[in-house]
Design a protein around this motif. Structure first.
Motif, PDB file in Angstrom:
ATOM      1  N   PHE A 145       0.827  -1.523   0.127  1.00 44.24           N
ATOM      2  CA  PHE A 145       0.011  -0.412  -0.039  1.00 44.24           C
ATOM      3  C   PHE A 145       0.887   1.142  -0.171  1.00 44.24           C
ATOM      4  O   PHE A 145       0.972   1.620  -0.555  1.00 44.24           O
ATOM      5  CB  PHE A 145      -1.130  -0.223   1.108  1.00 44.24           C
ATOM      6  N   GLY A 146       1.673   1.397   1.216  1.00 44.21           N
ATOM      7  CA  GLY A 146       3.076   2.173   0.652  1.00 44.21           C
ATOM      8  C   GLY A 146       3.685   2.339  -0.120  1.00 44.21           C
ATOM      9  O   GLY A 146       3.921   3.787  -0.691  1.00 44.21           O
ATOM     10  N   GLY A 147       3.605   1.410  -0.818  1.00 50.16           N
ATOM     11  CA  GLY A 147       4.639   1.298  -2.148  1.00 50.16           C
ATOM     12  C   GLY A 147       3.696   1.945  -3.659  1.00 50.16           C
ATOM     13  O   GLY A 147       4.371   2.734  -3.922  1.00 50.16           O
ATOM     14  N   THR A 148       2.658   1.724  -3.400  1.00 47.80           N
ATOM     15  CA  THR A 148       1.372   1.995  -4.531  1.00 47.80           C
ATOM     16  C   THR A 148       1.312   3.573  -4.572  1.00 47.80           C
ATOM     17  O   THR A 148       1.697   4.454  -5.176  1.00 47.80           O
ATOM     18  CB  THR A 148       0.253   0.970  -4.558  1.00 47.80           C
ATOM     19  N   ILE A 149       1.688   3.922  -2.864  1.00 44.16           N
ATOM     20  CA  ILE A 149       1.574   5.463  -2.655  1.00 44.16           C
ATOM     21  C   ILE A 149       2.343   6.428  -3.306  1.00 44.16           C
ATOM     22  O   ILE A 149       1.726   7.152  -3.506  1.00 44.16           O
ATOM     23  CB  ILE A 149       0.771   5.506  -1.058  1.00 44.16           C
ATOM     24  N   ALA A 150       3.576   5.922  -2.909  1.00 44.28           N
ATOM     25  CA  ALA A 150       4.827   6.453  -3.457  1.00 44.28           C
ATOM     26  C   ALA A 150       4.796   6.861  -5.398  1.00 44.28           C
ATOM     27  O   ALA A 150       4.941   7.512  -5.601  1.00 44.28           O
ATOM     28  CB  ALA A 150       5.828   5.818  -3.400  1.00 44.28           C
ATOM     29  N   GLU A 151       4.699   5.672  -5.879  1.00 39.22           N
ATOM     30  CA  GLU A 151       4.447   5.010  -7.082  1.00 39.22           C
ATOM     31  C   GLU A 151       3.333   6.494  -8.019  1.00 39.22           C
ATOM     32  O   GLU A 151       3.959   6.732  -8.650  1.00 39.22           O
ATOM     33  CB  GLU A 151       3.977   3.842  -7.346  1.00 39.22           C
ATOM     34  N   GLY A 152       1.811   6.101  -7.053  1.00 34.07           N
ATOM     35  CA  GLY A 152       1.193   7.443  -7.661  1.00 34.07           C
ATOM     36  C   GLY A 152       1.592   8.432  -7.618  1.00 34.07           C
ATOM     37  O   GLY A 152       1.517   8.782  -8.504  1.00 34.07           O
ATOM     38  N   THR A 153       1.945   8.827  -6.725  1.00 34.86           N
ATOM     39  CA  THR A 153       2.329  10.232  -5.996  1.00 34.86           C
ATOM     40  C   THR A 153       3.952  10.843  -7.348  1.00 34.86           C
ATOM     41  O   THR A 153       3.118  11.813  -7.907  1.00 34.86           O
ATOM     42  CB  THR A 153       3.118  10.580  -4.854  1.00 34.86           C
ATOM     43  N   ARG A 154       4.210   9.915  -7.239  1.00 37.02           N
ATOM     44  CA  ARG A 154       5.728  10.225  -8.493  1.00 37.02           C
ATOM     45  C   ARG A 154       5.042  10.240  -9.933  1.00 37.02           C
ATOM     46  O   ARG A 154       5.982  11.358 -10.321  1.00 37.02           O
ATOM     47  CB  ARG A 154       6.797   9.200  -8.914  1.00 37.02           C
ATOM     48  N   GLU A 155       4.754   9.535 -10.493  1.00 35.38           N
ATOM     49  CA  GLU A 155       3.918   9.279 -11.790  1.00 35.38           C
ATOM     50  C   GLU A 155       3.115  11.311 -11.679  1.00 35.38           C
ATOM     51  O   GLU A 155       2.878  11.529 -12.622  1.00 35.38           O
ATOM     52  CB  GLU A 155       2.867   8.253 -12.034  1.00 35.38           C
ATOM     53  N   ALA A 156       2.035  11.143 -10.898  1.00 40.29           N
ATOM     54  CA  ALA A 156       1.374  12.401 -10.942  1.00 40.29           C
ATOM     55  C   ALA A 156       1.740  14.055 -11.105  1.00 40.29           C
ATOM     56  O   ALA A 156       1.288  14.267 -11.946  1.00 40.29           O
ATOM     57  CB  ALA A 156       0.190  12.656  -9.834  1.00 40.29           C
ATOM     58  N   VAL A 157       2.650  13.822 -10.049  1.00 42.44           N
ATOM     59  CA  VAL A 157       4.089  14.499 -10.059  1.00 42.44           C
ATOM     60  C   VAL A 157       4.877  14.869 -11.249  1.00 42.44           C
ATOM     61  O   VAL A 157       4.375  16.113 -11.830  1.00 42.44           O
ATOM     62  CB  VAL A 157       5.364  15.056  -8.613  1.00 42.44           C
ATOM     63  N   ASP A 158       5.191  14.132 -11.475  1.00 42.56           N
ATOM     64  CA  ASP A 158       5.210  13.797 -13.003  1.00 42.56           C
ATOM     65  C   ASP A 158       4.969  14.226 -14.852  1.00 42.56           C
ATOM     66  O   ASP A 158       5.299  14.791 -15.189  1.00 42.56           O
ATOM     67  CB  ASP A 158       6.153  13.058 -13.726  1.00 42.56           C
ATOM     68  N   GLU A 159       3.375  14.176 -14.236  1.00 43.74           N
ATOM     69  CA  GLU A 159       2.299  14.872 -15.096  1.00 43.74           C
ATOM     70  C   GLU A 159       1.890  15.858 -14.947  1.00 43.74           C
ATOM     71  O   GLU A 159       1.556  16.547 -15.618  1.00 43.74           O
ATOM     72  CB  GLU A 159       0.900  13.437 -15.845  1.00 43.74           C
ATOM     73  N   GLY A 186       2.816  18.164 -11.962  1.00 50.50           N
ATOM     74  CA  GLY A 186       3.301  18.956 -11.136  1.00 50.50           C
ATOM     75  C   GLY A 186       3.155  18.912  -9.353  1.00 50.50           C
ATOM     76  O   GLY A 186       2.845  17.709  -9.503  1.00 50.50           O
ATOM     77  N   LEU A 187       2.526  19.954  -8.997  1.00 47.92           N
ATOM     78  CA  LEU A 187       2.740  19.827  -7.262  1.00 47.92           C
ATOM     79  C   LEU A 187       1.792  19.250  -6.737  1.00 47.92           C
ATOM     80  O   LEU A 187       1.334  18.522  -6.066  1.00 47.92           O
ATOM     81  CB  LEU A 187       2.668  21.345  -6.769  1.00 47.92           C
ATOM     82  N   LEU A 188       0.506  20.192  -7.299  1.00 52.52           N
ATOM     83  CA  LEU A 188      -0.688  18.835  -7.622  1.00 52.52           C
ATOM     84  C   LEU A 188      -1.030  17.873  -7.410  1.00 52.52           C
ATOM     85  O   LEU A 188      -2.033  17.094  -6.852  1.00 52.52           O
ATOM     86  CB  LEU A 188      -2.123  19.392  -8.568  1.00 52.52           C
ATOM     87  N   GLY A 189      -0.239  17.265  -8.049  1.00 48.57           N
ATOM     88  CA  GLY A 189      -0.407  15.713  -8.432  1.00 48.57           C
ATOM     89  C   GLY A 189       0.220  14.587  -7.216  1.00 48.57           C
ATOM     90  O   GLY A 189      -0.006  13.869  -6.990  1.00 48.57           O
ATOM     91  N   ALA A 190       0.968  15.873  -6.433  1.00 49.90           N
ATOM     92  CA  ALA A 190       1.382  14.947  -4.662  1.00 49.90           C
ATOM     93  C   ALA A 190       0.348  14.701  -4.046  1.00 49.90           C
ATOM     94  O   ALA A 190      -0.128  14.164  -2.953  1.00 49.90           O
ATOM     95  CB  ALA A 190       2.095  15.808  -3.394  1.00 49.90           C
TER      96      ALA A 190
END
Length: 125
Positions: free
Chosen positions: A71-85, A87-91
């Motif tokens: 679950f934690g790994g999924t959260i980190a991966e999702g955050t990284r992908e969304a920030v790349d797409e 920006g900061l709102l993806g966090a």
């Protein structure tokens, strides 16, 4: 067929080690189960943040992906992908988007269990 059973073995071993560590923390420390759960989610986030969770998940499959570390790994991966797409709102949106299927499943199955089964008070001795 051999690689299938080998992948099952690795999933079982990695998941088992994760459970053994939790049991040792319960038995030999003053940590409560709730703190251990939080520790596991944070460990998954840290593994995901440094890029180690994806190789572990590829190696161990559900043995690493199903426990709270996953679950934690999924959260980190999702955050990284969304920030790349985006920006900061993806966090803010990334973790929710990445974990939404698992959270929805937990809510639906928990609700179904509450409807189908009735709890009974413990009998006093």
């Amino acid at each position: 067929m051999g690689s299938f059973f080998l992948s099952l073995l690795w999933a079982w071993l990695v998941g088992g080690v994760i459970c053994i560590i939790a049991q040792l923390l319960i038995d030999y420390t003053a940590m409560t189960p709730a703190r251990i759960l939080v520790l596991y989610v944070v460990a998954g986030v840290l593994l995901g943040a440094v890029g180690l969770f994806t190789p572990l998940k590829n190696f161990a499959g559900a043995g690493a992906g199903v426990p709270l570390v996953g679950f934690g790994g999924t959260i980190a991966e999702g955050t990284r992908e969304a920030v790349d797409e985006t920006g900061l709102l993806g966090a803010l949106t990334g973790p929710l988007t990445a974990a939404s299927a698992g959270i929805t499943a937990a809510l639906v199955f928990g609700y179904l269990a509450a409807i189908l089964f009735r709890s009974k008070p413990k009998k006093q001795d």
